[in-house]
Design an enzyme around this catalytic site. Structure first.
Site, PDB file in Angstrom:
ATOM      1  N   CYS B 180      -4.327   1.095  -0.012  1.00 50.81           N
ATOM      2  CA  CYS B 180      -3.278   1.121  -1.027  1.00 50.81           C
ATOM      3  C   CYS B 180      -3.104  -0.274  -1.587  1.00 50.81           C
ATOM      4  O   CYS B 180      -4.028  -0.801  -2.206  1.00 50.81           O
ATOM      5  CB  CYS B 180      -1.990   1.726  -0.498  1.00 50.81           C
ATOM      6  SG  CYS B 180      -1.442   1.106   1.109  1.00 50.81           S
ATOM      7  N   ARG B 181      -1.936  -0.893  -1.356  1.00 52.12           N
ATOM      8  CA  ARG B 181      -1.713  -2.159  -2.056  1.00 52.12           C
ATOM      9  C   ARG B 181      -2.140  -3.386  -1.281  1.00 52.12           C
ATOM     10  O   ARG B 181      -2.377  -4.431  -1.840  1.00 52.12           O
ATOM     11  CB  ARG B 181      -0.234  -2.278  -2.417  1.00 52.12           C
ATOM     12  CG  ARG B 181       0.145  -1.281  -3.484  1.00 52.12           C
ATOM     13  CD  ARG B 181       1.639  -1.223  -3.697  1.00 52.12           C
ATOM     14  NE  ARG B 181       1.956  -0.278  -4.756  1.00 52.12           N
ATOM     15  CZ  ARG B 181       3.095   0.414  -4.826  1.00 52.12           C
ATOM     16  NH1 ARG B 181       3.989   0.279  -3.879  1.00 52.12           N
ATOM     17  NH2 ARG B 181       3.312   1.236  -5.828  1.00 52.12           N
TER      18      ARG B 181
END
Lengths: 227, 227
Positions: B180-181
């Site tokens: 994800c991030r």
DNA sequence: TGACGATTCAAGCGTACGCTTGAATGCTCG
DNA sequence: CGAGCATTCAAGCGTACGCTTGAATCGTCA
């Protein structure tokens, strides 16, 4: 509403900002830079940074709180040093970012080096390659103490102010790559100037020991050189 | 005595400290982190950082003064973005330094991830290698907009809250690497949990797009994916 | 052209920071 | 054990910073 997620993020960013804060004062950046050349006592650092001992001590404690440097009692002195190679890596990244993003850095540097027969560096990476392959004589013109604390493997130590008198230690038929503390240090520029005048083929290497270390390469110290 | 050398050093360190100052406030670090996922409007950033628009705007201008971000008018909005890949690289270096030097970061992170079936990451570099060689299915669980702004090449986009409904888009017989991030983002953890429950072999990749970019690797965008 | 909305500007408040000075601490060595 | 020195501590001062609030600006779209 204060979600646990928000709380977590706040804590993390606060920690990251601790490092940022440590680099927010010019004098601390300078101290860090000097420590990149090797361990130093508080007094020596104060002298180098042109400030009072109390002030230097204060800044060093901020750096220590951010875990960027470590202090250690050595004889009657307290010796500070960078806490880990990560710090060199990070500092070099900071310098590189500032150099590429802030036009001011380039302007100031150019203005300063202009009066000193600027060499305009021979495409850095190309020269580094030759240095790594041992194709050139590597010359370290920093004070002997800094050489002892850490230098590029196989480098020869001749402080710049002794260079004229010790020229015969350098083979004439090999290209010379001179380095000192880093991109903003003029000692290597002067050395190259002298060497060229004396008929050598010489280039200035912008990178110093911190840059070398930041790339993960081995740095030699005096003890192992004595074997 | 103020030597020209001293003057030069003062200027250089002042410039470096400009970057340090920019990273000295937690909220600015957070904004920078969010911008690492792609361009954002002021309003969006304020929302993400949980602060007022005026406050966010103020911080963004500090970041802009340090040349870390750029602003650009786009429709009725002002869109901010990181100024260059250097900035990603630097930010990742900061995160990495803080992570390795500050015990607090690890503590806080562990405490937060503990309640979420922590995966304890499969030796990061090993997994990255498999991802680069195309040996696993790469799954991007961020919102579609962030995927469009930049993603790891060949990654499949399924936002985490749609994952359950869209499982059939993932081949069952291939290992999945979900990201994800970045290292402090939990979406991939949740995704891995779900995937494993459904019989997949899945691992969480700690690195996000900024990490990928920092290593100098290609980042794919929506436009080129549409060809 | 006019109105609306996104963003920025400006002022005010409390806190934190950096620097200086002078005293205190804590080692080390005789 | 005590003198001397390197370093740190503590207090005070001026400035800068971060945050909030309310008004001003700028561009866009009807």
């Amino acid at each position: 509403m204060t979600t646990p997620h928000r709380l977590f993020k706040d804590r993390i960013y606060e920690q990251l900002a601790r490092v940022g804060k440590a680099l927010a004062a010019p004098r601390r950046v300078e101290l860090l830079d000097h420590l990149g050349q090797g361990p130093r006592t508080v007094e020596a650092l104060a002298e180098l940074a042109g400030t009072s001992v109390a002030n230097a001590s204060q800044h060093l404690q901020v750096l220590r709180a951010a875990r960027l440097v470590e202090a250690r009692k050595r004889g009657p002195y307290v010796e500070y040093r960078l806490a880990a190679d990560d710090v060199s890596r990070f500092f070099v990244a900071l310098r590189s970012l500032a150099g590429s993003r802030l036009a001011e850095v380039e302007q100031v540097t150019r203005a300063y080096f202009a009066g000193r027969g600027g060499d305009e560096a021979v495409g850095g990476d190309e020269l580094i390659g030759r240095v790594r392959r041992g194709e050139v004589t590597v010359l370290d013109v920093r004070p002997a103490e800094e050489f002892r604390a850490g230098h590029i493997p196989r480098a020869v130590s001749i402080p710049v102010d002794e260079l004229k008198a010790r020229l015969k230690e350098l083979p004439r038929d090999r290209e010379v790559a001179a380095y000192c503390r880093g991109p903003y240090c003029v000692m290597a520029v002067e050395a190259v100037e002298l060497l060229r005048k004396k008929g050598y083929t010489a280039h200035r290497m912008e990178q110093g020991v911190p840059d070398w270390r930041a790339r993960g390469w081995r740095v030699a110290t005096a003890r192992e050189a004595a074997r």
